[in-house]
Design a protein around this motif. Structure first.
Motif, PDB file in Angstrom:
ATOM      1  N   PRO A 122      48.659  37.857  37.263  1.00 14.89           N
ATOM      2  CA  PRO A 122      47.899  36.997  36.349  1.00 14.89           C
ATOM      3  C   PRO A 122      46.417  37.031  36.713  1.00 14.89           C
ATOM      4  N   GLU A 123      45.576  36.723  35.749  1.00 12.74           N
ATOM      5  CA  GLU A 123      44.139  36.702  36.020  1.00 12.74           C
ATOM      6  C   GLU A 123      43.842  35.744  37.170  1.00 12.74           C
ATOM      7  N   ASP A 144      38.251  34.898  50.181  1.00 11.06           N
ATOM      8  CA  ASP A 144      38.973  34.151  49.156  1.00 11.06           C
ATOM      9  C   ASP A 144      40.330  34.825  48.974  1.00 11.06           C
ATOM     10  N   LEU A 145      41.409  34.062  49.137  1.00 14.88           N
ATOM     11  CA  LEU A 145      42.770  34.566  48.978  1.00 14.88           C
ATOM     12  C   LEU A 145      43.475  33.712  47.930  1.00 14.88           C
ATOM     13  N   TRP A 165      45.548  38.140  45.186  1.00 15.77           N
ATOM     14  CA  TRP A 165      44.178  38.633  45.027  1.00 15.77           C
ATOM     15  C   TRP A 165      43.366  38.302  46.272  1.00 15.77           C
ATOM     16  N   MET A 166      42.358  39.111  46.561  1.00 16.10           N
ATOM     17  CA  MET A 166      41.476  38.836  47.690  1.00 16.10           C
ATOM     18  C   MET A 166      40.067  39.371  47.429  1.00 16.10           C
ATOM     19  N   ARG A 167      39.091  38.736  48.053  1.00 10.90           N
ATOM     20  CA  ARG A 167      37.708  39.221  48.050  1.00 10.90           C
ATOM     21  C   ARG A 167      36.952  38.506  49.163  1.00 10.90           C
ATOM     22  N   LYS A 226      43.845  43.673  44.775  1.00 14.72           N
ATOM     23  CA  LYS A 226      45.252  43.272  44.793  1.00 14.72           C
ATOM     24  C   LYS A 226      45.885  43.720  46.103  1.00 14.72           C
ATOM     25  N   TYR A 227      46.709  42.828  46.674  1.00 11.33           N
ATOM     26  CA  TYR A 227      47.340  43.102  47.960  1.00 11.33           C
ATOM     27  C   TYR A 227      48.821  42.748  47.875  1.00 11.33           C
TER      28      TYR A 227
END
Length: 264
Positions: A122-123, A144-145, A165-167, A226-227
């Motif tokens: 999902p977004e 950010d996870l 998601w991660m960044r 994506k992880y």
């Protein structure tokens, strides 16, 4: 000190101060240690035509918030592949070792495209970014996870593993083009796949970590990735797992495998 400033210090100094904000319990987060050694390798080879193929990191001992020394030795420089070893020293002892291979493109008649496809997520705007728990490692604030599947660590889940998601956290990191050192810093931020099975807070730590670099990075620090992690086996205080990382365009960037020491 930003990561970019840390990398500059690594390029020009043998001894380096570790910046604050990266503790994982009482020791330094392993991803930062791996990223520092990777940047030392890139700076030593100093050839942008030779891109990372793979690397193996062994976390020999705990790294403290104190100066460290980085040493690098090119073991072999062939026509196509360069192999380099980087060691991180503290208190007159080797605490971490990185062995990496860099190569230039070569002509080949063999082409296979069977890499694992990115999952449909999902977004990220529809998900909740994980809040920093007071008992969680300090270093988690650097990223950010956002969990998509699976449970949070230490929730007594009957099953391991998760995805999300991660960044890099935009409030802590200025946006810039991402490097392979940043890749190692970020990809190790997710906890081991068995941590959701923990019933109470307890440590786990990477023992060995192998990463294969697939497609070159085309991302910046503020882009999402994506992880997804999968645990093969866990028993007798150790676990083995592998993980995939895709960019926001669903391009496979890296595959990691690690052995984890489990203290629960």
């Amino acid at each position: 000190m930003s990561l970019a400033q840390l990398y500059q210090h690594i390029e020009h100094n043998e001894w380096v101060e570790i910046p604050e904000g990266w503790l994982q319990g009482r020791t330094i987060y392993g991803g930062l240690v791996a990223g520092m050694m990777m940047h030392k390798a890139v700076a030593t080879i100093a050839d942008p035509q030779r891109r990372l193929l793979s690397c193996n990191v062994t976390f020999v001992g705990p790294v403290q918030l104190a100066p460290v020394r980085l040493s690098a030795e090119i073991l072999r420089q062939g026509k196509s592949v360069t192999t380099i070893e980087v060691r991180l020293w503290q208190d007159d002892a080797v605490q971490s070792i990185l062995l990496a291979s860099f190569g230039v493109p070569r002509e080949s008649t063999i082409a296979v495209n069977q890499e694992r496809q990115a999952p449909d997520f999902p977004e990220v705007s529809s998900l909740k970014i994980a809040e920093h728990h007071p008992l969680a490692p300090q270093c988690f604030q650097q990223m950010d996870l956002a969990w998509v599947d699976g449970q949070y660590p230490c929730t007594a889940s009957k099953k391991p593993d998760f995805s999300g998601w991660m960044r890099f956290n935009p409030e802590r990191h200025d946006n810039r083009k991402m490097t392979v050192a940043d890749l190692l810093v970020s990809m190790d931020m997710w906890p081991p796949g068995v941590l959701p099975m923990y019933k109470t807070m307890a440590p786990a730590s990477s023992l060995t970590w192998t990463l294969t670099y697939v497609h070159p990075l085309q991302s910046s620090l503020h882009n999402w990735f994506k992880y997804k992690v999968f645990t093969d086996y866990a028993a007798d205080g150790y676990a083995t797992e592998y993980a995939h990382l895709w960019d926001e365009n669903d391009q496979l960037i890296a595959i990691a495998r690690q052995t984890v020491t489990v203290f629960a």
